[in-house]
Design a protein around this motif. Structure first.
Motif, PDB file in Angstrom:
ATOM      1  N   GLU A  90      -4.152   0.194   4.551  1.00  0.00           N
ATOM      2  CA  GLU A  90      -3.276  -0.515   3.613  1.00  0.00           C
ATOM      3  C   GLU A  90      -2.097   0.343   3.168  1.00  0.00           C
ATOM      4  O   GLU A  90      -1.109  -0.178   2.666  1.00  0.00           O
ATOM      5  CB  GLU A  90      -4.069  -0.940   2.362  1.00  0.00           C
ATOM      6  CG  GLU A  90      -5.261  -1.840   2.637  1.00  0.00           C
ATOM      7  CD  GLU A  90      -6.525  -1.037   2.849  1.00  0.00           C
ATOM      8  OE1 GLU A  90      -6.419   0.206   2.910  1.00  0.00           O
ATOM      9  OE2 GLU A  90      -7.602  -1.638   2.970  1.00  0.00           O
ATOM     10  N   ARG A  91      -2.207   1.667   3.344  1.00  0.00           N
ATOM     11  CA  ARG A  91      -1.177   2.557   2.818  1.00  0.00           C
ATOM     12  C   ARG A  91      -0.078   2.794   3.854  1.00  0.00           C
ATOM     13  O   ARG A  91      -0.351   3.125   5.000  1.00  0.00           O
ATOM     14  CB  ARG A  91      -1.804   3.894   2.400  1.00  0.00           C
ATOM     15  CG  ARG A  91      -0.836   4.820   1.718  1.00  0.00           C
ATOM     16  CD  ARG A  91      -1.517   5.865   0.890  1.00  0.00           C
ATOM     17  NE  ARG A  91      -2.431   6.703   1.647  1.00  0.00           N
ATOM     18  CZ  ARG A  91      -3.008   7.791   1.146  1.00  0.00           C
ATOM     19  NH1 ARG A  91      -2.763   8.139  -0.095  1.00  0.00           N
ATOM     20  NH2 ARG A  91      -3.840   8.501   1.886  1.00  0.00           N
TER      21      ARG A  91
ATOM     22  N   HIS B  23      -6.692  -4.440  -2.033  1.00  0.00           N
ATOM     23  CA  HIS B  23      -5.978  -3.157  -2.072  1.00  0.00           C
ATOM     24  C   HIS B  23      -6.450  -2.318  -3.257  1.00  0.00           C
ATOM     25  O   HIS B  23      -6.705  -2.852  -4.349  1.00  0.00           O
ATOM     26  CB  HIS B  23      -4.470  -3.417  -2.189  1.00  0.00           C
ATOM     27  CG  HIS B  23      -3.637  -2.227  -1.841  1.00  0.00           C
ATOM     28  ND1 HIS B  23      -3.492  -1.148  -2.681  1.00  0.00           N
ATOM     29  CD2 HIS B  23      -2.915  -1.926  -0.729  1.00  0.00           C
ATOM     30  CE1 HIS B  23      -2.707  -0.258  -2.125  1.00  0.00           C
ATOM     31  NE2 HIS B  23      -2.340  -0.698  -0.943  1.00  0.00           N
TER      32      HIS B  23
ATOM     33  N   ASN C  87      -7.632   4.061   5.300  1.00  0.00           N
ATOM     34  CA  ASN C  87      -6.576   3.543   4.433  1.00  0.00           C
ATOM     35  C   ASN C  87      -5.455   2.853   5.205  1.00  0.00           C
ATOM     36  O   ASN C  87      -4.286   3.206   5.060  1.00  0.00           O
ATOM     37  CB  ASN C  87      -5.965   4.688   3.613  1.00  0.00           C
ATOM     38  CG  ASN C  87      -6.230   4.510   2.135  1.00  0.00           C
ATOM     39  OD1 ASN C  87      -6.708   3.470   1.710  1.00  0.00           O
ATOM     40  ND2 ASN C  87      -5.924   5.527   1.374  1.00  0.00           N
TER      41      ASN C  87
ATOM     42  N   ILE D  28       0.852  -6.305  -1.952  1.00  0.00           N
ATOM     43  CA  ILE D  28      -0.484  -5.698  -1.893  1.00  0.00           C
ATOM     44  C   ILE D  28      -1.525  -6.754  -1.527  1.00  0.00           C
ATOM     45  O   ILE D  28      -1.512  -7.866  -2.043  1.00  0.00           O
ATOM     46  CB  ILE D  28      -0.848  -5.003  -3.227  1.00  0.00           C
ATOM     47  CG1 ILE D  28      -0.633  -5.926  -4.426  1.00  0.00           C
ATOM     48  CG2 ILE D  28      -0.043  -3.748  -3.408  1.00  0.00           C
ATOM     49  CD1 ILE D  28      -1.016  -5.281  -5.745  1.00  0.00           C
ATOM     50  N   ALA D  29      -2.414  -6.377  -0.632  1.00  0.00           N
ATOM     51  CA  ALA D  29      -3.450  -7.283  -0.150  1.00  0.00           C
ATOM     52  C   ALA D  29      -4.508  -7.504  -1.231  1.00  0.00           C
ATOM     53  O   ALA D  29      -4.569  -6.797  -2.240  1.00  0.00           O
ATOM     54  CB  ALA D  29      -4.082  -6.709   1.117  1.00  0.00           C
TER      55      ALA D  29
ATOM     56  N   ARG E  69      -0.415  -0.455  10.682  1.00  0.00           N
ATOM     57  CA  ARG E  69       0.118  -0.153   9.355  1.00  0.00           C
ATOM     58  C   ARG E  69       1.633  -0.037   9.435  1.00  0.00           C
ATOM     59  O   ARG E  69       2.230  -0.014  10.516  1.00  0.00           O
ATOM     60  CB  ARG E  69      -0.474   1.146   8.810  1.00  0.00           C
ATOM     61  CG  ARG E  69       0.092   2.402   9.495  1.00  0.00           C
ATOM     62  CD  ARG E  69      -0.556   3.654   8.984  1.00  0.00           C
ATOM     63  NE  ARG E  69      -1.953   3.712   9.383  1.00  0.00           N
ATOM     64  CZ  ARG E  69      -2.941   4.152   8.592  1.00  0.00           C
ATOM     65  NH1 ARG E  69      -2.661   4.570   7.379  1.00  0.00           N
ATOM     66  NH2 ARG E  69      -4.179   4.196   9.021  1.00  0.00           N
TER      67      ARG E  69
END
Length: 583
Positions: A482-483, A101, A480, A97-98, A513
């Motif tokens: 990140e997802r 996040h 999003n 996870i960044a 992503r």
């Protein structure tokens, strides 16, 4: 991003370790004695951005992988997932996870520690169907896994009640697409201000109603306490005075005896001290300095006796004056006691009680003005919220039109040219207004011309649903990033140019992503930057699912198989080469 998935004793999988962190071939493989492990992941892993594809014949076990992942993410536990003969099953999903996040805020809220930005979700299933959940080996509720999973990964087409299929997410998605967060935050702030103003008025009204109900009691009680006029520390003073008066005769007798012992003209202490002082004075010159301390001490003692006599005389005088006051002291003392018992408090609390009751009376006298002022404040707060809500609603209408047009452009290439996507914005009744605004928002679709749009999950079916979701996801790609995204057979029921369009959009979506797709389409598989083949093979008396990462040559063979079937021809290989080259 998802970096690894470890499965133990789930249906046909005894042991499977898939590592997606981009290591060299074989660097992260765990091969068990039945050959059920991952053979290697190539030079890039699924933990990197890009499109990863899983292929295999029907029934090979692709759905088991998704079921396993869903189980680790908090989906409902089912004892049927447990492999035959096993005591328990487990699935572990590891994410990187960044720094910013959304999962971090959830972890902080739950006081869970995460080291090196690695988040491990683990779920264990027992034979009786019960499960245990862990976050970085710390016990957790399955609900927490679901909350974390919603911020980490979205699975479309397999778990119908999550992601885009959940209409509760549509409002937030529209706001994010239209970059309406500042307006949404203003509405939320205005909502809290309105609610606080309403609560203040309701609280004042409640207090006033209570005071009005008890007004007669309050006025009588304040009048009684005002007439009584209790003083600070009065109970203690009255107790001491009463005790003194009750023992007056004994005290006078003792005082008189003391006075006589000090002032008696023949044998009193004062007379004796005076005689001793005179006797020493006659020999003071002869005795010199040696007698000086004794003489000084006698002088002090004589002065002290005279002072004691004066104090005793004064006390005796006070006792004479208080001869008839015991009755008055007791009357005052018992009046205070009775009032304290009546109000269930200590005597020293009567002053504060009077002030509180008087304040409640004042609230009645000035309550109407206060209520009017608070009502005006609540009305002003409502107008402010309504203005902010109207501005947000107008912006949502504009964003919805842009979203609908953008999705419409994606539909024809996906063989949905006769379908229509619409963002339905419905004005809520006032009782349903909230911090999210004045609107109910839902993504709706109509699959046939002229038909009325309805909920996306109820109108679209099968492959249509998956392609609708893909079209919306492509348009919402900037939200999003990140997802991670997982698509389950998004290409179901299509081929040729449509399958090519599906693959092109998946690849575009994977540009920023991590995207994983389970597919039967060679056109989609050719777009993948990484490719895994799922196979079902004999393992003793049972069948077992095996997952193999495909190198370039193996990938060509798999795509050729998907094109031609069981017998792979040179023509199929050539076609596979063309698909891979075109991708």
């Amino acid at each position: 991003m998802l970096v690894s998935l470890s499965i133990r004793n789930i249906v046909l999988i005894e042991k499977l370790d898939l590592t997606f962190d981009g290591g060299a071939p074989g660097a992260h493989a765990e091969q068990n004695d039945r050959g059920l492990g991952d053979r290697g992941l190539g030079d890039r892993g699924l933990g990197d951005r890009g499109l990863g594809v899983l292929t295999g014949e029907t029934g090979a076990g692709k759905s088991i992988l998704l079921d396993s992942l869903g189980f680790a993410l908090g989906n409902r536990a089912d004892a049927r997932l447990l492999r035959s003969g096993a005591e328990q099953a487990s699935v572990t999903a590891t994410f990187d996870i960044a720094a910013r996040h959304p999962a971090w805020s959830i972890l902080k809220e739950q006081d869970l520690e995460v080291e090196d930005a690695v988040l491990i979700l683990r779920r264990v299933l027992a034979k009786d169907g019960r499960s245990r959940a862990y976050v970085n080996d710390q016990p957790a509720a399955a609900g927490l896994l679901r909350r974390l999973a919603d911020s980490l990964i979205e699975i479309q087409g397999q778990f119908d009640q999550r992601g885009l299929m959940d209409s509760a997410t549509h409002r937030g998605l529209l706001d994010a697409y239209g970059r309406l967060q500042p307006k949404a935050q203003a509405v939320a702030q205005a909502w809290r201000g309105w609610r606080d103003a309403v609560a203040a008025r309701e609280d004042a009204a409640r207090r006033m109603a209570e005071a009005q109900r008890d007004e007669a009691f309050l006025r009588h009680a304040v009048e009684e306490l005002t007439a009584l006029e209790p003083q600070p520390g009065e109970e203690a003073r009255l107790t001491a005075q009463r005790n003194r008066l009750m023992h007056r005769e004994k005290l006078i007798e003792g005082i008189n005896a003391a006075r006589q012992a000090i002032d008696d003209e023949e044998a009193g202490a004062t007379v004796g001290l005076a005689r001793a002082q005179r006797a020493l004075a006659r020999i003071a010159e002869t005795g010199g300095e040696a007698l000086a301390p004794a003489i000084a001490t006698l002088e002090r003692a004589l002065l002290e006796c005279e002072e004691a006599a004066a104090q005793l005389n004064a006390f005796a005088g006070d006792m004479e004056l208080e001869a008839d006051s015991l009755e008055a002291v007791e009357e005052r003392f018992f009046a205070l006691q009775d009032m304290a018992r009546k109000h269930h408090c200590a005597c020293d609390d009567l002053i504060a009680l009077r002030e509180d009751l008087a304040a409640r009376l004042a609230a009645i006298d000035g309550g109407e003005a206060e209520l009017t002022a608070l009502a005006e404040q609540a009305a002003a707060a409502r107008r402010h919220y309504l203005a902010a809500g109207e501005a947000l609603s107008e912006a949502r209408q504009k964003a919805a039109k842009r979203l609908d047009k953008a999705v419409a452009r994606e539909l024809p290439p996906l063989k949905l040219e006769r379908a229509r996507f619409a963002t339905a914005i419905t004005r809520l009744e006032e009782d349903d207004w909230s911090a999210q605004g004045l609107d109910r928002i839902a993504f709706e679709v109509a699959t046939n011309p002229g038909s009325t749009p309805g909920p996306i999950g109820k109108i679209a079916s099968g492959g249509e649903l998956a392609r609708f979701l893909l079209a919306v996801k492509v348009v919402l790609a900037s939200i999003n990033p990140e997802r991670s995204l997982v698509f389950d057979e998004v290409d179901s029921g299509v081929g040729g140019a449509t399958a090519h369009a599906v693959g092109e959009r998946l690849a575009r979506l994977a540009g920023d992503r991590q995207v994983l797709v389970v597919t039967h389409s060679p056109q989609v598989a050719a777009r993948g930057s990484r490719h895994w083949q799922v196979q079902k093979q004999p393992a003793g008396r049972q069948l077992a699912t095996r997952v193999q990462h495909l190198a370039d040559r193996e990938r060509r063979e798999e795509i050729a198989r998907m094109l031609s079937g069981a017998e792979i021809t040179d023509e199929a290989r050539a076609a596979a080469d063309r698909l891979i080259g075109a991708a």
